[in-house]
Every structure is written in C-alpha cells, then in structure tokens.
Write a protein that holds these residues in place. Structure first.
Motif, PDB file in Angstrom:
ATOM      1  N   ILE A   8       0.851  -1.188   0.000  1.00  0.00           N
ATOM      2  CA  ILE A   8       0.000   0.000   0.000  1.00  0.00           C
ATOM      3  C   ILE A   8       0.889   1.241   0.000  1.00  0.00           C
ATOM      4  CG2 ILE A   8      -1.719   1.310   1.303  1.00  0.00           C
ATOM      5  CD1 ILE A   8      -2.800  -1.225  -0.049  1.00  0.00           C
ATOM      6  N   VAL A   9       0.575   2.170  -0.912  1.00  0.00           N
ATOM      7  CA  VAL A   9       1.349   3.410  -1.007  1.00  0.00           C
ATOM      8  C   VAL A   9       0.443   4.642  -0.953  1.00  0.00           C
ATOM      9  CG1 VAL A   9       3.297   2.393  -2.221  1.00  0.00           C
ATOM     10  CG2 VAL A   9       1.336   3.253  -3.535  1.00  0.00           C
ATOM     11  N   GLY A  10      -0.785   4.454  -0.531  1.00  0.00           N
ATOM     12  CA  GLY A  10      -1.697   5.585  -0.393  1.00  0.00           C
ATOM     13  C   GLY A  10      -2.907   5.187   0.423  1.00  0.00           C
ATOM     14  N   CYS A  11      -3.543   6.158   1.056  1.00  0.00           N
ATOM     15  CA  CYS A  11      -4.716   5.880   1.875  1.00  0.00           C
ATOM     16  C   CYS A  11      -5.653   7.079   1.864  1.00  0.00           C
ATOM     17  CB  CYS A  11      -4.315   5.530   3.310  1.00  0.00           C
ATOM     18  SG  CYS A  11      -3.677   6.933   4.256  1.00  0.00           S
ATOM     19  N   ALA A  12      -6.847   6.844   2.337  1.00  0.00           N
ATOM     20  CA  ALA A  12      -7.846   7.912   2.419  1.00  0.00           C
ATOM     21  C   ALA A  12      -7.583   8.792   3.632  1.00  0.00           C
ATOM     22  CB  ALA A  12      -9.245   7.314   2.505  1.00  0.00           C
ATOM     23  N   GLY A  13      -7.955  10.046   3.489  1.00  0.00           N
ATOM     24  CA  GLY A  13      -8.081  10.912   4.648  1.00  0.00           C
ATOM     25  C   GLY A  13      -9.499  10.797   5.174  1.00  0.00           C
ATOM     26  N   GLY A  14      -9.733  11.324   6.355  1.00  0.00           N
ATOM     27  CA  GLY A  14     -11.064  11.171   6.923  1.00  0.00           C
ATOM     28  C   GLY A  14     -11.441  12.285   7.868  1.00  0.00           C
TER      29      GLY A  14
ATOM     30  N   TYR B  48      -8.103  13.819   9.506  1.00  0.00           N
ATOM     31  CA  TYR B  48      -6.734  13.457   9.163  1.00  0.00           C
ATOM     32  C   TYR B  48      -6.592  13.483   7.644  1.00  0.00           C
ATOM     33  CZ  TYR B  48      -9.154   8.950   8.805  1.00  0.00           C
ATOM     34  OH  TYR B  48     -10.052   7.962   8.495  1.00  0.00           O
ATOM     35  N   SER B  49      -5.380  13.674   7.176  1.00  0.00           N
ATOM     36  CA  SER B  49      -5.120  13.896   5.752  1.00  0.00           C
ATOM     37  C   SER B  49      -4.940  12.581   4.999  1.00  0.00           C
ATOM     38  CB  SER B  49      -3.855  14.740   5.579  1.00  0.00           C
ATOM     39  OG  SER B  49      -3.985  15.998   6.182  1.00  0.00           O
ATOM     40  N   PRO B  50      -5.264  12.586   3.706  1.00  0.00           N
ATOM     41  CA  PRO B  50      -4.972  11.400   2.895  1.00  0.00           C
ATOM     42  C   PRO B  50      -3.476  11.291   2.600  1.00  0.00           C
ATOM     43  CG  PRO B  50      -5.898  13.140   1.532  1.00  0.00           C
ATOM     44  CD  PRO B  50      -5.969  13.629   2.948  1.00  0.00           C
ATOM     45  N   TRP B  51      -3.075  10.116   2.245  1.00  0.00           N
ATOM     46  CA  TRP B  51      -1.710   9.850   1.785  1.00  0.00           C
ATOM     47  C   TRP B  51      -1.833   9.524   0.301  1.00  0.00           C
ATOM     48  CZ3 TRP B  51       0.726   4.435   2.819  1.00  0.00           C
ATOM     49  CH2 TRP B  51       2.047   4.373   2.310  1.00  0.00           C
ATOM     50  N   GLU B  52      -1.557  10.482  -0.544  1.00  0.00           N
ATOM     51  CA  GLU B  52      -1.778  10.318  -1.978  1.00  0.00           C
ATOM     52  C   GLU B  52      -0.594   9.597  -2.606  1.00  0.00           C
ATOM     53  OE1 GLU B  52      -3.211  13.821  -3.909  1.00  0.00           O
ATOM     54  OE2 GLU B  52      -4.450  14.405  -2.192  1.00  0.00           O
ATOM     55  N   PRO B  53      -0.860   8.594  -3.456  1.00  0.00           N
ATOM     56  CA  PRO B  53       0.203   7.685  -3.917  1.00  0.00           C
ATOM     57  C   PRO B  53       1.230   8.340  -4.830  1.00  0.00           C
ATOM     58  CG  PRO B  53      -1.982   6.749  -4.280  1.00  0.00           C
ATOM     59  CD  PRO B  53      -2.185   8.184  -3.939  1.00  0.00           C
TER      60      PRO B  53
ATOM     61  N   SER C 183      -0.924  -0.722  -4.592  1.00  0.00           N
ATOM     62  CA  SER C 183      -2.216  -0.046  -4.631  1.00  0.00           C
ATOM     63  C   SER C 183      -2.337   0.934  -3.479  1.00  0.00           C
ATOM     64  CB  SER C 183      -3.345  -1.093  -4.580  1.00  0.00           C
ATOM     65  OG  SER C 183      -4.598  -0.493  -4.826  1.00  0.00           O
ATOM     66  N   ALA C 184      -3.558   1.453  -3.316  1.00  0.00           N
ATOM     67  CA  ALA C 184      -3.913   2.313  -2.187  1.00  0.00           C
ATOM     68  C   ALA C 184      -5.183   1.747  -1.579  1.00  0.00           C
ATOM     69  CB  ALA C 184      -4.125   3.751  -2.656  1.00  0.00           C
ATOM     70  N   ILE C 185      -5.554   2.216  -0.399  1.00  0.00           N
ATOM     71  CA  ILE C 185      -6.755   1.713   0.268  1.00  0.00           C
ATOM     72  C   ILE C 185      -7.671   2.865   0.660  1.00  0.00           C
ATOM     73  CG2 ILE C 185      -5.697  -0.398   1.136  1.00  0.00           C
ATOM     74  CD1 ILE C 185      -5.473   0.995   3.878  1.00  0.00           C
ATOM     75  N   HIS C 186      -8.956   2.524   0.764  1.00  0.00           N
ATOM     76  CA  HIS C 186      -9.951   3.507   1.189  1.00  0.00           C
ATOM     77  C   HIS C 186     -10.166   3.383   2.699  1.00  0.00           C
ATOM     78  CE1 HIS C 186     -13.044   6.433   0.638  1.00  0.00           C
ATOM     79  NE2 HIS C 186     -13.944   5.663   1.206  1.00  0.00           N
TER      80      HIS C 186
ATOM     81  N   GLU D 127      21.762  -3.247   0.869  1.00  0.00           N
ATOM     82  CA  GLU D 127      21.947  -3.235  -0.577  1.00  0.00           C
ATOM     83  C   GLU D 127      21.129  -2.156  -1.262  1.00  0.00           C
ATOM     84  OE1 GLU D 127      20.729  -7.114  -1.654  1.00  0.00           O
ATOM     85  OE2 GLU D 127      22.149  -8.116  -0.310  1.00  0.00           O
ATOM     86  N   MET D 128      20.242  -1.495  -0.515  1.00  0.00           N
ATOM     87  CA  MET D 128      19.370  -0.487  -1.125  1.00  0.00           C
ATOM     88  C   MET D 128      20.100   0.831  -1.309  1.00  0.00           C
ATOM     89  SD  MET D 128      15.646  -0.789   0.689  1.00  0.00           S
ATOM     90  CE  MET D 128      14.657  -2.275   0.601  1.00  0.00           C
ATOM     91  N   PRO D 129      19.758   1.574  -2.379  1.00  0.00           N
ATOM     92  CA  PRO D 129      20.281   2.943  -2.505  1.00  0.00           C
ATOM     93  C   PRO D 129      19.820   3.774  -1.319  1.00  0.00           C
ATOM     94  CG  PRO D 129      19.250   2.219  -4.558  1.00  0.00           C
ATOM     95  CD  PRO D 129      18.902   1.198  -3.503  1.00  0.00           C
ATOM     96  N   GLN D 130      20.692   4.586  -0.780  1.00  0.00           N
ATOM     97  CA  GLN D 130      20.356   5.356   0.417  1.00  0.00           C
ATOM     98  C   GLN D 130      19.852   6.757   0.107  1.00  0.00           C
ATOM     99  OE1 GLN D 130      20.226   3.716   3.286  1.00  0.00           O
ATOM    100  NE2 GLN D 130      20.808   1.999   1.963  1.00  0.00           N
ATOM    101  N   SER D 131      19.587   7.017  -1.150  1.00  0.00           N
ATOM    102  CA  SER D 131      19.012   8.312  -1.534  1.00  0.00           C
ATOM    103  C   SER D 131      17.883   8.063  -2.495  1.00  0.00           C
ATOM    104  CB  SER D 131      20.072   9.205  -2.182  1.00  0.00           C
ATOM    105  OG  SER D 131      19.506  10.422  -2.626  1.00  0.00           O
ATOM    106  N   ASP D 132      16.766   8.663  -2.251  1.00  0.00           N
ATOM    107  CA  ASP D 132      15.577   8.490  -3.076  1.00  0.00           C
ATOM    108  C   ASP D 132      15.088   9.871  -3.471  1.00  0.00           C
ATOM    109  OD1 ASP D 132      12.528   6.528  -2.724  1.00  0.00           O
ATOM    110  OD2 ASP D 132      13.101   7.993  -4.228  1.00  0.00           O
ATOM    111  N   GLY D 133      15.212  10.207  -4.739  1.00  0.00           N
ATOM    112  CA  GLY D 133      14.834  11.539  -5.176  1.00  0.00           C
ATOM    113  C   GLY D 133      13.360  11.798  -5.149  1.00  0.00           C
ATOM    114  N   ASN D 134      12.536  10.756  -4.985  1.00  0.00           N
ATOM    115  CA  ASN D 134      11.100  10.941  -4.975  1.00  0.00           C
ATOM    116  C   ASN D 134      10.592  11.045  -3.555  1.00  0.00           C
ATOM    117  OD1 ASN D 134      10.418  10.520  -7.931  1.00  0.00           O
ATOM    118  ND2 ASN D 134      11.568   8.645  -7.474  1.00  0.00           N
ATOM    119  N   VAL D 135       9.592  11.835  -3.372  1.00  0.00           N
ATOM    120  CA  VAL D 135       8.935  11.942  -2.074  1.00  0.00           C
ATOM    121  C   VAL D 135       7.717  11.048  -2.093  1.00  0.00           C
ATOM    122  CG1 VAL D 135       7.736  13.471  -0.492  1.00  0.00           C
ATOM    123  CG2 VAL D 135       9.733  14.292  -1.723  1.00  0.00           C
ATOM    124  N   THR D 136       7.673  10.102  -1.179  1.00  0.00           N
ATOM    125  CA  THR D 136       6.520   9.216  -1.106  1.00  0.00           C
ATOM    126  C   THR D 136       5.325   9.994  -0.589  1.00  0.00           C
ATOM    127  OG1 THR D 136       7.960   7.364  -0.646  1.00  0.00           O
ATOM    128  CG2 THR D 136       5.640   7.077  -0.134  1.00  0.00           C
ATOM    129  N   GLU D 137       4.232   9.963  -1.364  1.00  0.00           N
ATOM    130  CA  GLU D 137       3.042  10.722  -0.967  1.00  0.00           C
ATOM    131  C   GLU D 137       2.201   9.893  -0.013  1.00  0.00           C
ATOM    132  OE1 GLU D 137       2.476  13.754  -1.732  1.00  0.00           O
ATOM    133  OE2 GLU D 137       3.987  14.075  -3.235  1.00  0.00           O
TER     134      GLU D 137
END
Length: 569
Positions: free
Chosen positions: A187-193, A471-476, A501-504, A559-569
């Motif tokens: 899961i990479v996103g969720c609903a706000g409520g 509370y705020s949503p977490w947009e993917p 995916s994301a969840i409601h 083993e993972m890259p330690q820099s991620d140019g993207n911001v996880t929403e």
C-alpha cells in the motif's frame, strides 16, 4: 501450527515467536482510549531488554533497537503499528473489554490456518503488526538496520495518537507501516477522513398527546425543507385502534470496516432502520407516528450491524408486521445487497413499568423533521478512483445515531450508563439527538468539498455541526525507488509480482507524511477478514508470509540505494 509452503531449506519456526507475542498482546485490554496497560507493557518489554524506550503524553511508545552486526551504519528504519483495537462483541456476550483477555481460537478451513476470537473482535488490526515488530526486536538471528519501533494510540478513532505526537519523538529515513490487511499487496496511499457530529436538543411531549404545534428545538423559524415534512404524520381521527408503543430492531448484519468494506454491499443497520420508518410515514399518512428513542451503531469507523427505535403509533400490529415482511423482501432482492441474514423485527415495546401519562416522545412534527434530516444524510460510495481500479475515492458512513435525555445533555456525561438508554419517561421537556458520521476520501480537495456539503445540510435542518476528528490522505507516488526495491524483493522471495495499490481507509502514514514529507513509506500486512466485527479472523498462512517478507526487506537494506529523489506521498 501452520502449513505455509516455503522454499526448500527455509526454517521459519521463529513465526511461532510472533504468535506467542500476539497471544500476550491479546491478554491485555486495549480498546481505543484505554491503552494505558498496553503502553506500560510495551515500555517494560523494551526496558527489560536494555533498549532505549520512551513514552509520550499520548501513550505512544518508541523502542529503539540497535542494528544487527555489520548494519550499524545504515539509516534507521521505523516499524510502525497502532496499539488500540475496535472492541465489538456479539449480542448477549458477557465479555468485558476493560478487564477480560480475548479468547483466541485456532482453526483450519479449506486447508488454511486461521486465528479468531470467541464472540469478539480479534484485534489482529493491528495486534499482528505489533507482534511482528516485537519479534524482530527480540530475535538474535534477524539481520536488520537500526530499528525504531513506533507504537501509536487511538488510531481507530481518528489517528489521534499519531496526530498528537511531538515532531521530535521519532526520526528516520524509512517507515514500514504494518497496518494493511492484504498479503501480496504494498500500500502506497490511503484515504483521509473526517468524523462529524450532528446534534440537536429537541422538545418532547407526552407520547399520547395530540397537540402537534411545536417546532423542532423550540425554534420559531423553520426552513422550508423542515416544513415540507410537517404533514407526513398527523393525528388520526379514528379511535378504534389505540396508540401503542412498539420497538423496531434491525439486526443480523455482517457490518465491517467503514472504509475497506463500504463498497461490497454490506447493509447499514441505521440506514435500513430509518428507511423503513420513513416507509411507514409515507404509507400511513393518517396515523399517529411519534418517535420515542433511537439507538444504532457503536463506532464511527464501523458499518453498524444493529439498530433499534421505539415509537408510538395507532397502526395495527398486524399491519406493522406485514410492512416488515414486505420491506425485508424488498431490500433482500436488491442485487448489490450482500447481507443475507438481515433481520427486521417489530414487537411491543417493553414499557409495562411506565405509566401512560409518563411516556415521553418527540411530537409528530418533530418526528417527521428528524426523519427528514436522517434520510438526507448520504451514505455509501460517492465516487470511485479514476486512476486505481476498484478503489473507492470518497464515501460516507452513517455510523451512530442515539437519543439522550435532557438530564444527560446538561450533565455533559461523556460515557452513558447502560440504564440511561431506558430514560424515555423523563419529566424533562427536551431530548438530544446525536449523529456520528464519518467521511473518507483519498483526495484532500474532495474531502473538503464533502465537509462543506455536510455543513450546509446541517444548517438547512437546524442541527449543530462539529468536526471531532480529521486526518489527511496519503496520496500515492508509484515512482518511489523504495517502493520499487520492495517490489523487487517480493518477486525474488516468492517468485511472483506484488500488487501495488492504495486503500480507502485511514493509515497513520497520512499523518506522518504531512509531518515528515521526505520520509519514504510503504504499508504491508497479512489477510485479515471482517475487521472491526466479531467475525474478524487472521489468515495465519498469509501472516507467516508477511513475516518472511518483512525479514527479507530488513536484511536487504544494506543493498538499497540510500538516496531516493522521490517523495513518497
């Protein structure tokens, strides 16, 4: 205990440690707002093992676990779960959630191993996440970077523990939330409520009075929408059938999570009840119909399974029973309705100990106005996601309806005694109607638009409007490198692709993303069915698989890259 098929040479017996810890957690009362005991237990767990441990003013607990050998220089990873559970039980069950341990039951069904609790919610949401975290901390054989085990409170009633946490309580570059309920999915996103409370203090009268000249809440000016229902119910001129008090009960429903189950056809007991009551007013316009009291639902984040109301009417009992039978057939025939055991029953109200002159009710006019407002509150799915298949974007849940006596209202009691619901013959002249309603949306703009609509609706019907939790949503963001790495780990570990995916439903990731916008986050978890109901059960084979996956993610951080140019929403 389980029979998960795993690759040759794997020894996953440490999953027994996860289950053992879950059993210990299940012995500790931890309903929302009652988390002192579980917080103290967690604090002791950490300190007994020599881990740096702290607890804040919200009873959030943080346990810092040093890295395993050779992984000391890696960035800290936050593992996160919430400590509270939804406390629901079957009608007639004597379980005391403030004192009694849950009665766990292991069983097999069609070759799958399951865990449930006897006649109550299981609390796998989110007790299994807590168990994963503690098992990882207690193990000497699991490779992992420095871990921050974050246990938050009151998630189920508005994520208030996470929202009340000071920004310096925890820090980390990565977070793995363990509160999802479907194995094989990241899961990479969720609903706000938003949780809304509608209230109105309404005049009551002798239930058998024919005078119907009052206005709702004693107001001298009533809007046209309220006036439009005044003629729904009028006093009957036929005295051949005396007015009597009856009770209508809606039960037998499956209920469920008001986010993840809102789209699968589960009946809402509150909605079914008020729709039947409206049906009566439309079919019997010349009869007396006056509401005495109403009570339905138990939690804002749960689709209500049971609701009941009492009312006074001169409609013959045989006619009421016939109306009930027709109504059950009607709703059961709707193709989208997925609650086969729905029951609607009408019976004489048990008011034998109350003098006729002492029975209070809302007037016929106010009954109509109350009903008109309840019917106007939207319920169910409003909009599906345009970008994620089969995902609900925006929904509403008519969660709780209840009446309280005037005396209770002015006392400001936060917790009603069981006997207070029987106070339907008070000499006081008013009774409060309270409605708890939950809105969800994966899009913040849509959420704000719906809040405005609900505010306008309350103003139109002269109800007080209050937002109690939000509370705020977490947009993917599907392009996160952390997400891509975790997806690849799943494919290598199990030989097939993971679903992304994301969840409601609300996850605390939405709160944390707002606080820590650069933190990289995912959410995973095992299959949990019927969450927030006494039918809740945990798929143990899926739970073991998630445990394997979590360990593989932790092991691979080096083993993972330690820099991620993207911001996880």
């Amino acid at each position: 205990m389980t029979e998960t098929i795993r690759p040759d040479g794997w020894n996953e017996s440490d999953f027994q440690m996860v289950l053992s810890i879950f059993e210990q957690i299940s012995s500790i009362p931890r309903c929302s707002k009652n988390e002192e005991q579980i917080a103290a237990w967690l604090e002791k767990f950490g300190k007994d093992r020599g881990f740096e441990t702290k607890r804040d003013h919200c009873n959030n607990v943080l346990i810092s676990v040093p890295a395993s050998a050779g992984m000391d220089n890696l960035p800290a990873v936050i593992l996160q779960a919430h400590t509270d559970m939804v406390c629901e039980k079957e009608s007639g069950t004597n379980h005391n959630f403030t004192a009694d341990p849950l009665k766990l039951q292991y069983f097999k069904e069609e070759g799958i191993s399951w865990l449930t609790a006897e006649n109550t919610t299981l609390g796998a949401d989110n007790g299994i996440g807590m168990a994963y975290m503690l098992a990882a901390a207690a193990s000497d054989s699991i490779a992992h970077p420095p871990l921050k085990l974050l246990f938050t409170t009151d998630e189920e009633i508005g994520l208030t523990g996470a929202q009340g946490m000071d920004s310096d309580f925890v820090s980390g570059e990565y977070m793995i939330n363990l509160d999802s309920e479907e194995e094989g999915t990241i899961i990479v996103g969720c609903a706000g409520g938003t949780q809304i409370c509608f209230k109105h203090l309404v005049d009551v009268e002798n239930a058998y009075d024919s005078d119907d000249s009052d206005d709702i809440g004693g107001s001298s000016s009533i809007d046209s929408a309220a006036d439009s229902v005044v003629d729904l119910v009028v006093a009957s001129d036929d005295d051949s059938v005396p007015a009597k008090p009856y009770t209508i009960v809606v039960s037998g429903l499956l209920g469920g999570h008001s986010g993840t189950d809102i789209h699968i056809g589960r009946g809402n007991a509150n909605l079914i009840l008020i729709q039947f009551f409206k049906r009566l007013t439309e079919r019997y316009t010349q009869n007396v119909i006056k509401l005495i009291k109403i009570k339905g639902g138990t939690a804002a984040n749960t689709i209500p399974r049971r609701a009941e109301l009492s009312f006074v009417t001169d409609i013959p009992a045989d006619s009421l029973r016939a109306e009930v039978a027709d109504y059950v057939m009607l709703i059961s025939s709707v193709p989208s309705f997925n609650d086969p055991n729905v029951s609607v029953e009408v019976a004489d109200a048990d008011l034998s100990n109350i003098k006729k002159s002492g029975l209070k009710s809302f007037s016929a006019k106010n009954t109509g106005r109350i009903l008109n407002f309840l019917i106007a509150i939207p319920n169910g799915v409003f909009e599906m996601s345009a970008s994620i298949p089969d995902l609900v974007l925006t929904s509403g849940n008519l969660a709780i309806i209840k009446t309280r006596s005037n005396a209770e209202y002015f006392k400001g009691a936060e917790k009603e005694a069981e006997s207070s619901d029987l106070d339907i013959y008070t000499e006081k002249s008013k009774r409060e109607l309270e409605i708890i309603y939950s809105l969800r949306s994966g899009n913040e703009l849509r959420l704000k638009e719906k809040i405005k609509e609900m505010m306008a609706l309350s103003e139109k019907h002269h109800f007080n409007f209050e937002i109690t939790h939000t509370y705020s949503p977490w947009e993917p963001d599907f392009n996160s490198e952390f997400l891509k790495n975790c997806a690849e780990i799943y494919r290598k570990t199990f030989g097939n692709d993971v679903r992304i995916s994301a969840i409601h439903a609300g996850l605390e990731c939405g709160v944390f993303h707002r606080q820590f916008p650069s933190m990289k986050m995912i959410s995973i978890g095992p299959d949990i069915t019927a969450a927030h109901t006494p039918g809740e059960k945990l798929n143990l084979d899926a739970a073991e698989k998630v445990w394997i996956y979590l360990k593989e993610i932790l092991k691979s951080f080096g083993e993972m890259p330690q820099s991620d140019g993207n911001v996880t929403e």
